[in-house]
Design an enzyme around this catalytic site. Sequence first.
Site, mmCIF file in Angstrom:
data_model
loop_
_atom_site.group_PDB
_atom_site.id
_atom_site.type_symbol
_atom_site.label_atom_id
_atom_site.label_comp_id
_atom_site.label_asym_id
_atom_site.label_seq_id
_atom_site.Cartn_x
_atom_site.Cartn_y
_atom_site.Cartn_z
ATOM 1 N N GLY A 284 0.824 -1.195 0.000
ATOM 2 C CA GLY A 284 0.000 0.000 0.000
ATOM 3 C C GLY A 284 0.859 1.246 0.000
ATOM 4 O O GLY A 284 2.042 1.223 0.337
ATOM 5 N N CYS A 285 0.258 2.382 -0.377
ATOM 6 C CA CYS A 285 1.019 3.627 -0.487
ATOM 7 C C CYS A 285 1.495 4.119 0.881
ATOM 8 O O CYS A 285 2.684 4.400 1.090
ATOM 9 C CB CYS A 285 0.181 4.690 -1.176
ATOM 10 S SG CYS A 285 -1.488 4.900 -0.488
#
Length: 866
Positions: free
Chosen positions: A683-684
Amino acid sequence: MIPRTIIAAHLARSTTLRASFAYPSCVSRTAVRCFINSRGSSCETQQRSYSGSTSAAQSEKETITKLLYNIGSRKEVEQYLRHFSSVESQKFAVIKVGGAVLTDELDTLTSAITFLNRVGLYPIVLHGAGPQLNNLLEKAGVVPDYHDGIRITDEKTLEIARKVFMAENLKLVESLEKMGTRARPLPGGVFTAQYLDKERYGFVGKITGVNKEVIEASIRAGALPILTSLAETPSGQILNVNADVAAGELARVLEPLKIVYLNEKNGLYNGETGKKIDVINLDEEYEDLLKQPWVKYGTKLKIKEIKELLDHLPRSSSVAIISAGHLHKELFTDSGAGTLIRRGFKLFHHNSLQQLDKDRFRKIMEREDPTVKSGQISVSSYLHQLENSKEGFKAYGDEPYEVLAVVRNNDEAGSGVPKLDKFIATKAAVLNNVTDNVWALLSKDYPALTWEVDENDANKGWHFDKAEGSFTKGGKTLFWKGLSDIGTIEKVVSNFLDSQSKRAVNAATSGGSFAAGQRRSFSTMKQASRSLAVGSRRMFSTSTSSQRDVKKIGLIGARGYTGQELIRLVNNHPSLEISFVSSRELEGKPLEGYTKSSINYVNLSAEQVKEKTKSGEVDAWILALPNGVCKPFVEAVESIEEGRKMVLCDLSADFRFTDSWTYGLPEFNRAKIPGATRISNPGCYATGSQLAIRPLLSHLGGAPSIFGVSGYSGAGTKPSPNNDLNNLTDNLIPYSLTNHIHEREVSHHLGYDVNFMPHVAPFFQGISLTVNMPLNKTMTAGDIRELYEVAYGDEKLVHVIKGVPWVKENSGKHFARIGGFGVHSSGKRVVVVATIDNLLKGAATQAVQNLNLALGLGEYTGIPLD
């Protein structure tokens, strides 16, 4: 089934691009009414039944959209449709209709509004009734009286006005309903007011409030709201309000993209030349415009009122003054038809680097310039070239650098003709015609000009419109204007061909090439040059699969922002090509931003993915789907795998906690990714957080606390409070304050519990992470920075800096920045700041990094590193 009359009319007129129509010029009035009325009645021998089903509505929308293609290009129409559909329904447009339009052009107006509604738009219509009121007052023996241009409204006038407004309101509603367009009469209940000056004007109101819930309720019910300009006091007294004023107050509350004033003249006209004014950019032209001798009385008042209105609205809002018959051309084409008034921006033209805003210059180059994005040249190198240009240059643009043009005073081949070296623009600038304003400014300085554009440039049609001649070869099109001497044109083209021969392109022009000593004549007529360009048009490729090992990619779920970035990266990647791109919502539409081949979106089922995997049509699948959706596709691939396994890269969180999948954070897991066939893209927030924490992992004295702020692109494209700009303006929204999936992801992969508090901010792209970490020993800022510099010294996508990284400096970049290193006076607590682009290193760039490793390519291939 579409009535034959529509098909016949459509085919008969499909080559006409004229703008004078009461309906879109591609079809006759009879054909349009036949089609629209067929919602429940017959048209000649053809019948069409509408049950309100989704398929029937969609089919109708597609048919209407295709008819719109005949007033502008497909690209223009779809671009504006997406633009208008990107906001809530009530924010599309407020259309003010004059009373004379209701009397003289009711059919035209009704059909125009119906067309808009058929493509899913809900204009809010507010009408006046001035001529009708004057007529009835005259019959009743009431002499109209005005003071300061305002109609004095006594009891008798108000009584007649109420009847007139009600009658005209119902007339328009009934006309729309006859065409099958649901409409709701709202003659009152929308505007609240107080007396403007009872002693002087009588029952004339000054609007104090707008009840937008009445309007929104109508739209939610699927009916167009049709309003009058009558208002009420809190006690219920009806008051008369000027319709233009009411439309302005309505726009201030709803903040629509468009405010449309319909008039019979189809725009504003220059009082001296008699020519229609196409565009007014208020920030650039307002003061000079008011000084013009012909701008006086009503015209001056109108311009001032529009300026005051737009000053309080977002820059995306604009005013159009147009006739009902030309409404579609104004809304759905770049050229427009009436007068477009917008705030715009002041334009600049500079001839030295010192005058440029280098940060903004860099940002638009990095976001929009293909040579920078592909890594062919860095912004620093280009600026250095300009600085050392012997002949000099001139740069043009608007204040926010949404458009940037650079003209070199002579081309590199020494033809003596200035060369337009760069002309780049954001989508917003194209939609708002800022490109035309900049072009007009530079054309004053450079009447003669040459420039080159990629053969498959998405805006190539715009360049044809500006050019007087063109020639295409080797994937490039040379354009020129202002060159009347055939010898100069031949020299320019010869220089172009010489430069093409030096380029490593595997393409050839269908029109042949120059042989030694051979001369070829060129036409400076625009039509002839267009024919030459079209005749030599083909797909462009920098190399063929026989020369390099090209890997075929299938992309499932490409509608969102991350999908768009992936497409852009693969488009510029020398060893990756897209075979399939799947999206349920975009099925059948062309894939924009991809120029290696012509691809349309498909809606692949799990079974179809299985078949294409089995046939060897792809080397890797990228799953860019929401959480919890990709499992059927994974199972389909795994059900037929024998021997060679297919590479799957999943961008969702579905497999980030699954040991059988490789966690694709290359900086910490690089040894496991080459040859991996199941890769879970981090995920970012999780990527940025782990980069910020891991070098201190062995020195932690307690749980790190992560204060994360993301741009609203992280909330996806599906409308929600977290990506609603109205909700975000001047706001910071915390959400999922405990047990966020990225909190669990970071804790799982670090093996150390963390506390994570995410927020969304009113910027579009990027993440800032402020990480507070207790230490298990006393450390200095220098000690800590040295740990990070050692940890990331060889990492090309992680930059350690001395200062505090800012989001705006990292937006659009493919690497993360880490800095800050603020140590508490006790030496036992440090705050580290990391920034990362959530769509790039936080998603798309990292996916390409992982694919490169998994497929045996260079890790950073196709990723701009500057």
